[in-house]
Write a protein that holds these residues in place. Structure first.
Motif, PDB file in Angstrom:
ATOM      1  N   LYS A 135       0.815  -1.209   0.000  1.00 52.24           N
ATOM      2  CA  LYS A 135       0.000   0.000   0.000  1.00 52.24           C
ATOM      3  C   LYS A 135       0.854   1.268   0.000  1.00 52.24           C
ATOM      4  CE  LYS A 135      -3.802   1.894   2.728  1.00 52.24           C
ATOM      5  NZ  LYS A 135      -4.623   1.705   3.908  1.00 52.24           N
ATOM      6  N   GLU A 136       1.878   1.325   0.813  1.00 53.86           N
ATOM      7  CA  GLU A 136       2.737   2.504   0.919  1.00 53.86           C
ATOM      8  C   GLU A 136       3.490   2.761  -0.381  1.00 53.86           C
ATOM      9  OE1 GLU A 136       2.797   4.734   3.416  1.00 53.86           O
ATOM     10  OE2 GLU A 136       1.160   3.531   4.238  1.00 53.86           O
ATOM     11  N   SER A 137       3.965   1.679  -0.998  1.00 56.35           N
ATOM     12  CA  SER A 137       4.688   1.822  -2.260  1.00 56.35           C
ATOM     13  C   SER A 137       3.767   2.382  -3.334  1.00 56.35           C
ATOM     14  CB  SER A 137       5.247   0.465  -2.678  1.00 56.35           C
ATOM     15  OG  SER A 137       5.828   0.535  -3.948  1.00 56.35           O
ATOM     16  N   LEU A 138       2.527   1.901  -3.378  1.00 54.69           N
ATOM     17  CA  LEU A 138       1.561   2.413  -4.354  1.00 54.69           C
ATOM     18  C   LEU A 138       1.247   3.894  -4.108  1.00 54.69           C
ATOM     19  CD1 LEU A 138      -0.949  -0.567  -4.677  1.00 54.69           C
ATOM     20  CD2 LEU A 138       0.616   0.289  -6.411  1.00 54.69           C
ATOM     21  N   LYS A 139       1.113   4.285  -2.852  1.00 54.41           N
ATOM     22  CA  LYS A 139       0.841   5.693  -2.521  1.00 54.41           C
ATOM     23  C   LYS A 139       1.977   6.587  -3.026  1.00 54.41           C
ATOM     24  CE  LYS A 139      -1.886   5.206   1.716  1.00 54.41           C
ATOM     25  NZ  LYS A 139      -1.884   5.449   3.146  1.00 54.41           N
ATOM     26  N   LEU A 140       3.221   6.114  -2.778  1.00 58.00           N
ATOM     27  CA  LEU A 140       4.380   6.910  -3.207  1.00 58.00           C
ATOM     28  C   LEU A 140       4.418   7.058  -4.727  1.00 58.00           C
ATOM     29  CD1 LEU A 140       7.196   5.573  -0.840  1.00 58.00           C
ATOM     30  CD2 LEU A 140       6.119   7.849  -0.801  1.00 58.00           C
ATOM     31  N   LYS A 141       4.145   5.969  -5.441  1.00 53.90           N
ATOM     32  CA  LYS A 141       4.172   6.020  -6.898  1.00 53.90           C
ATOM     33  C   LYS A 141       3.051   6.929  -7.415  1.00 53.90           C
ATOM     34  CE  LYS A 141       6.316   1.510  -7.659  1.00 53.90           C
ATOM     35  NZ  LYS A 141       6.138   0.158  -8.166  1.00 53.90           N
ATOM     36  N   PHE A 142       1.876   6.806  -6.818  1.00 52.89           N
ATOM     37  CA  PHE A 142       0.769   7.659  -7.247  1.00 52.89           C
ATOM     38  C   PHE A 142       1.070   9.147  -6.991  1.00 52.89           C
ATOM     39  CE2 PHE A 142      -3.383   9.715  -6.708  1.00 52.89           C
ATOM     40  CZ  PHE A 142      -3.927   9.409  -7.945  1.00 52.89           C
ATOM     41  N   LEU A 143       1.651   9.442  -5.819  1.00 54.53           N
ATOM     42  CA  LEU A 143       2.022  10.831  -5.511  1.00 54.53           C
ATOM     43  C   LEU A 143       3.062  11.347  -6.506  1.00 54.53           C
ATOM     44  CD1 LEU A 143       2.175  10.899  -1.610  1.00 54.53           C
ATOM     45  CD2 LEU A 143       0.588  12.145  -3.089  1.00 54.53           C
ATOM     46  N   TYR A 144       4.006  10.485  -6.897  1.00 53.44           N
ATOM     47  CA  TYR A 144       5.019  10.887  -7.878  1.00 53.44           C
ATOM     48  C   TYR A 144       4.344  11.246  -9.197  1.00 53.44           C
ATOM     49  CZ  TYR A 144       8.807  10.558 -11.219  1.00 53.44           C
ATOM     50  OH  TYR A 144       9.683  10.830 -12.237  1.00 53.44           O
ATOM     51  N   ILE A 145       3.376  10.409  -9.638  1.00 52.66           N
ATOM     52  CA  ILE A 145       2.674  10.673 -10.906  1.00 52.66           C
ATOM     53  C   ILE A 145       1.857  11.962 -10.794  1.00 52.66           C
ATOM     54  CG2 ILE A 145       0.886   9.783 -12.469  1.00 52.66           C
ATOM     55  CD1 ILE A 145       1.859   6.941 -11.710  1.00 52.66           C
ATOM     56  N   LEU A 146       1.189  12.132  -9.667  1.00 54.54           N
ATOM     57  CA  LEU A 146       0.349  13.321  -9.461  1.00 54.54           C
ATOM     58  C   LEU A 146       1.189  14.592  -9.450  1.00 54.54           C
ATOM     59  CD1 LEU A 146      -2.555  14.243  -8.948  1.00 54.54           C
ATOM     60  CD2 LEU A 146      -2.100  14.016  -6.508  1.00 54.54           C
ATOM     61  N   ASN A 147       2.315  14.525  -8.739  1.00 54.81           N
ATOM     62  CA  ASN A 147       3.211  15.692  -8.704  1.00 54.81           C
ATOM     63  C   ASN A 147       3.784  15.999 -10.099  1.00 54.81           C
ATOM     64  OD1 ASN A 147       2.860  16.183  -5.993  1.00 54.81           O
ATOM     65  ND2 ASN A 147       4.630  14.956  -5.365  1.00 54.81           N
ATOM     66  N   TYR A 148       4.155  14.948 -10.849  1.00 49.00           N
ATOM     67  CA  TYR A 148       4.670  15.145 -12.199  1.00 49.00           C
ATOM     68  C   TYR A 148       3.625  15.829 -13.072  1.00 49.00           C
ATOM     69  CZ  TYR A 148       5.971  14.013 -16.981  1.00 49.00           C
ATOM     70  OH  TYR A 148       6.257  14.107 -18.318  1.00 49.00           O
ATOM     71  N   TYR A 149       2.365  15.339 -13.025  1.00 52.88           N
ATOM     72  CA  TYR A 149       1.294  15.935 -13.814  1.00 52.88           C
ATOM     73  C   TYR A 149       1.057  17.385 -13.402  1.00 52.88           C
ATOM     74  CZ  TYR A 149      -3.367  17.082 -15.401  1.00 52.88           C
ATOM     75  OH  TYR A 149      -4.436  17.729 -15.954  1.00 52.88           O
ATOM     76  N   SER A 150       1.065  17.603 -12.074  1.00 51.52           N
ATOM     77  CA  SER A 150       0.802  18.949 -11.566  1.00 51.52           C
ATOM     78  C   SER A 150       1.872  19.923 -12.052  1.00 51.52           C
ATOM     79  CB  SER A 150       0.755  18.911 -10.054  1.00 51.52           C
ATOM     80  OG  SER A 150       0.639  20.206  -9.541  1.00 51.52           O
ATOM     81  N   LYS A 151       3.141  19.588 -11.962  1.00 48.33           N
ATOM     82  CA  LYS A 151       4.229  20.466 -12.380  1.00 48.33           C
ATOM     83  C   LYS A 151       4.247  20.639 -13.890  1.00 48.33           C
ATOM     84  CE  LYS A 151       7.395  19.573  -8.582  1.00 48.33           C
ATOM     85  NZ  LYS A 151       8.652  18.989  -8.177  1.00 48.33           N
ATOM     86  N   ALA A 152       3.991  19.555 -14.594  1.00 51.01           N
ATOM     87  CA  ALA A 152       4.062  19.635 -16.047  1.00 51.01           C
ATOM     88  C   ALA A 152       2.895  20.427 -16.608  1.00 51.01           C
ATOM     89  CB  ALA A 152       4.083  18.223 -16.638  1.00 51.01           C
ATOM     90  N   SER A 153       1.758  20.376 -15.978  1.00 50.21           N
ATOM     91  CA  SER A 153       0.593  21.058 -16.539  1.00 50.21           C
ATOM     92  C   SER A 153       0.469  22.507 -16.086  1.00 50.21           C
ATOM     93  CB  SER A 153      -0.676  20.291 -16.177  1.00 50.21           C
ATOM     94  OG  SER A 153      -0.859  20.281 -14.786  1.00 50.21           O
ATOM     95  N   GLN A 154       1.254  22.989 -15.174  1.00 53.53           N
ATOM     96  CA  GLN A 154       1.160  24.371 -14.700  1.00 53.53           C
ATOM     97  C   GLN A 154       1.517  25.369 -15.809  1.00 53.53           C
ATOM     98  OE1 GLN A 154       3.644  24.765 -11.293  1.00 53.53           O
ATOM     99  NE2 GLN A 154       2.054  24.111  -9.869  1.00 53.53           N
ATOM    100  N   ASN A 155       2.555  25.198 -16.488  1.00 54.98           N
ATOM    101  CA  ASN A 155       3.016  26.151 -17.495  1.00 54.98           C
ATOM    102  C   ASN A 155       2.719  25.668 -18.910  1.00 54.98           C
ATOM    103  OD1 ASN A 155       4.081  27.761 -15.475  1.00 54.98           O
ATOM    104  ND2 ASN A 155       6.058  26.696 -15.513  1.00 54.98           N
TER     105      ASN A 155
END
Length: 175
Positions: A135-155
């Motif tokens: 469960k923890e590993s999945l949370k970390l991977k999902f957060l990484y994907i979410l953060n990547y999308y968030s940073k990439a889609s800002q600009n």
């Protein structure tokens, strides 16, 4: 009254040396001479033995004959009963050995198959455990994907945002 007639009407003459031997036998067996003489005659008459046969060959021959009869009887019993029984027992033992060997080989094969199945199950469980993330590993991977999308889609432009969103969905689906 009449007196009984004397039955002792015959006489035997023999040397003094024989009389001495007869007297010794009379003392030894506590009988009278006439009684002992009568018993000796009766003995030789009934047994059929020859008094001159000191080694008692007739007795020896009788014993040998009886011994041979017993041996023939034992051999006949051996042929009729003992050998067939031994043969059947040997056959039965051989059959039991085959049954035990067959049983043991089947049990050993079943145990080997069961052990191989357990090993395969263990291997598959390890493989599944490796593929499954906790469960923890999945949370970390999902957060990484979410953060990547968030940073990439800002600009990014709106049409690039859609491409980033699609890429994020693909990464999430791979989890």
């Amino acid at each position: 009254m009449k007196e009984p007639k004397d039955l002792n009407v015959k006489t035997i003459r023999f040397p003094v040396t024989i009389d001495e031997k007869l007297c010794k036998l009379v003392k030894k067996f506590s009988r009278g001479k006439l009684q002992l003489f009568g018993q000796m005659v009766e003995y030789f008459h009934k047994t059929g033995k020859d008094p001159a046969d000191i080694n008692d060959e007739v007795l020896k021959n009788t014993l040998v004959k009886n011994h041979d009869t017993y041996i023939r009887f034992i051999r006949a019993q051996e042929e009729k009963m003992l050998i067939p029984v031994k043969t059947e027992v040997d056959r039965m033992v051989a059959s039991q050995v085959k049954i035990i060997d067959s049983f043991n080989s089947q049990v050993l094969k079943a145990n080997r198959d069961l052990l191989a199945g357990q090993r395969e199950t263990d291997r598959l469980l390890k493989l599944i455990a490796e593929k499954l993330d906790d469960k923890e590993s999945l949370k970390l991977k999902f957060l990484y994907i979410l953060n990547y999308y968030s940073k990439a889609s800002q600009n990014a432009a709106p049409r690039d945002k859609e491409a980033f969103l699609q890429e994020a969905r693909q990464h999430v689906s791979k989890l």
